[in-house]
Design a protein around this motif. Structure first.
Motif, PDB file in Angstrom:
ATOM      1  N   ARG A 245    -107.917  27.254  83.552  1.00 26.20           N
ATOM      2  CA  ARG A 245    -106.872  26.241  83.560  1.00 26.20           C
ATOM      3  C   ARG A 245    -106.509  25.773  82.162  1.00 26.20           C
ATOM      4  O   ARG A 245    -105.817  24.767  81.999  1.00 26.20           O
ATOM      5  CB  ARG A 245    -107.290  25.059  84.439  1.00 26.20           C
ATOM      6  N   GLY A 246    -106.972  26.474  81.118  1.00 28.41           N
ATOM      7  CA  GLY A 246    -106.529  26.192  79.767  1.00 28.41           C
ATOM      8  C   GLY A 246    -107.511  25.476  78.885  1.00 28.41           C
ATOM      9  O   GLY A 246    -107.257  25.316  77.685  1.00 28.41           O
ATOM     10  N   ASN A 330     -98.740  24.197  85.463  1.00 26.53           N
ATOM     11  CA  ASN A 330     -98.869  22.947  84.721  1.00 26.53           C
ATOM     12  C   ASN A 330    -100.352  22.583  84.673  1.00 26.53           C
ATOM     13  O   ASN A 330    -100.963  22.291  85.701  1.00 26.53           O
ATOM     14  CB  ASN A 330     -98.064  21.838  85.403  1.00 26.53           C
ATOM     15  N   ILE A 331    -100.945  22.635  83.478  1.00 30.32           N
ATOM     16  CA  ILE A 331    -102.390  22.402  83.356  1.00 30.32           C
ATOM     17  C   ILE A 331    -102.771  20.958  83.667  1.00 30.32           C
ATOM     18  O   ILE A 331    -103.947  20.659  83.866  1.00 30.32           O
ATOM     19  CB  ILE A 331    -102.895  22.758  81.943  1.00 30.32           C
ATOM     20  N   PHE A 332    -101.777  20.051  83.728  1.00 28.67           N
ATOM     21  CA  PHE A 332    -102.078  18.646  84.012  1.00 28.67           C
ATOM     22  C   PHE A 332    -102.005  18.339  85.500  1.00 28.67           C
ATOM     23  O   PHE A 332    -102.254  17.223  85.918  1.00 28.67           O
ATOM     24  CB  PHE A 332    -101.106  17.741  83.251  1.00 28.67           C
ATOM     25  N   ASN A 333    -101.649  19.347  86.306  1.00 26.87           N
ATOM     26  CA  ASN A 333    -101.571  19.146  87.748  1.00 26.87           C
ATOM     27  C   ASN A 333    -102.543  20.107  88.414  1.00 26.87           C
ATOM     28  O   ASN A 333    -102.277  21.306  88.541  1.00 26.87           O
ATOM     29  CB  ASN A 333    -100.140  19.406  88.238  1.00 26.87           C
ATOM     30  N   LEU A 334    -103.704  19.609  88.819  1.00 26.89           N
ATOM     31  CA  LEU A 334    -104.762  20.472  89.341  1.00 26.89           C
ATOM     32  C   LEU A 334    -104.389  21.108  90.668  1.00 26.89           C
ATOM     33  O   LEU A 334    -105.005  22.090  91.090  1.00 26.89           O
ATOM     34  CB  LEU A 334    -106.060  19.675  89.482  1.00 26.89           C
ATOM     35  N   ASP A 335    -103.391  20.552  91.356  1.00 25.07           N
ATOM     36  CA  ASP A 335    -102.987  21.105  92.651  1.00 25.07           C
ATOM     37  C   ASP A 335    -101.811  22.064  92.524  1.00 25.07           C
ATOM     38  O   ASP A 335    -101.321  22.563  93.536  1.00 25.07           O
ATOM     39  CB  ASP A 335    -102.606  19.964  93.615  1.00 25.07           C
TER      40      ASP A 335
END
Length: 391
Positions: A245-246, A330-335
């Motif tokens: 996830r980055g 989007n790495i800030f949205n885990l879903d």
């Protein structure tokens, strides 16, 4: 003359097959056999080609004027511009099929955009030199040296390069050792291995690249089938290793790329006025981290060329898609869902030749879609030009 190297509109994927929809075999990794086949007669069998004289070669110059929409491959702020184009290409070879082959090839082009700043012009150069020694029992062995330079706008789709800018300036130099063996009159086995050094401006993505390739070609009466397996290993100097996830990991990134390709070319008619080329490519990319740079892609390409008297027309179309197994949009949205990209490209070109002159018109288009809004854009270009070949 050799089909011009198409270095824009997805160019940045000699990592992921350079401009695969535009004669991808003739990019920086093209072999002497690829270049000679395309120059002498696309799709022709060895029985159809006349023996070359001791030395053959020519130089050509092309000039053109055109218009391009969305020069910078932008999703939100497309910039359009008229442009001028200048290309120079030279090819020299010494061919004795029973003894040796030697060739030198060079290509350079420059695009000036009238509606952009002077510093946003584009230029590329590629050069190759090779030698091959034949033995009637053991096959042929040879070596090739490659030099490549690019300074132009960057299409980020399907590239392992990570940039914070929309331009790419890159140098690459290296070489390969080759081996070929003919079995009978129709079957050829080829292998090569080599290494390259690539340096980029304004990016930490300098890397060493190792290449191995194995191919098998069979020539029918009016068709040729070629199967190819290729592995590339990319050893980056400073690129950070990342989790899926980055997130950052210790150490630098290594990437392995495995590719399988089948290419079929054939003629509809005995006079060889219609030439067809169908190519399918499957690619698997894996990193040494958590999978952030991993992806699977496949592409299908079709090209049709027709020659009648002084006229030549060609139409090519390709579709390519890539799915990233664990890289989020989007790495800030885990879903959020994982990233995917889809690209359709097409190109139409018409040429009219007389004596040493050629007039041509072409148009090309690209439609890139993705679940990342930054990777969704279109581009359209048209070009008129004239060329002269110095024999």
């Amino acid at each position: 003359m050799i089909r011009r190297l198409i270095l824009l509109g997805g160019l940045l994927s000699w990592h992921a097959a350079l401009a695969e929809d535009q004669e991808s075999d003739y990019g920086p990794e093209a072999t002497a056999e690829d270049l000679l086949d395309m120059w002498l007669n696309p799709g022709a069998t060895t029985q159809d080609q006349e023996p070359a004289s001791k030395w053959e070669g020519d130089t050509s110059l092309n000039l053109g004027i055109g218009y391009k929409e969305n020069v910078q491959f932008s999703a939100f702020n497309p910039r359009n511009s008229t442009f001028s184009m200048a290309e120079v290409e030279g090819f020299l070879f010494n061919l004795h099929p029973e003894i040796n082959e030697f060739y030198v090839y060079a290509f350079a082009d420059q695009h000036h955009y009238f509606d952009l700043k002077r510093g946003e012009d584009e230029q590329t150069f590629t050069g190759q030199a090779g030698y091959k020694r034949h033995h009637h029992r053991f096959g042929s062995v040879g070596s090739e040296v490659h030099l490549f330079y690019i300074d132009q706008f960057f299409d980020a789709a399907f590239s392992e390069i990570e940039l914070n800018a929309i331009r790419l300036k890159q140098y690459e130099i290296g070489g390969v050792l080759t081996y070929g063996r003919r079995f009978g009159e129709r079957t050829t086995l080829g292998a090569e291995a080599g290494g390259f050094r690539s340096q980029l401006s304004d990016s930490p993505d300098d890397y060493d690249r190792g290449l191995t390739r194995l191919d098998l070609k069979y020539v029918f009466d009016r068709a040729t089938v070629k199967a190819e397996l290729q592995r590339g290993n990319y050893d980056y100097d400073n690129r950070l290793r990342r989790e899926a996830r980055g997130g950052r990991l210790d150490g630098s990134t290594d990437i392995r790329s495995d590719q399988a390709r089948i290419t079929t070319s054939w003629h509809w008619d005995t006079k060889k006025a219609f030439y067809n080329r169908l190519q399918g490519t499957r690619r698997q990319v894996d990193d040494n981290g958590g999978g952030y740079y991993n992806y699977n892609s496949w592409q299908i390409l079709y090209r049709l060329q027709h020659r009648r008297g002084p006229w030549t027309s060609s139409l090519s179309a390709s579709y390519r898609e890539a799915d990233y197994g664990s890289r989020p949009v989007n790495i800030f949205n885990l879903d959020n869902e994982v990233l995917y990209r889809r690209v359709f490209r097409g190109r139409l070109r018409i040429e009219r030749a007389w004596e040493n002159w050629t007039a041509f018109a072409e148009t090309s288009w690209e439609d890139t879609t993705s679940n990342d809004p930054l990777d969704t854009y279109q581009q359209l270009a048209a070009l008129l030009g004239i060329g002269y070949t110095f024999d």
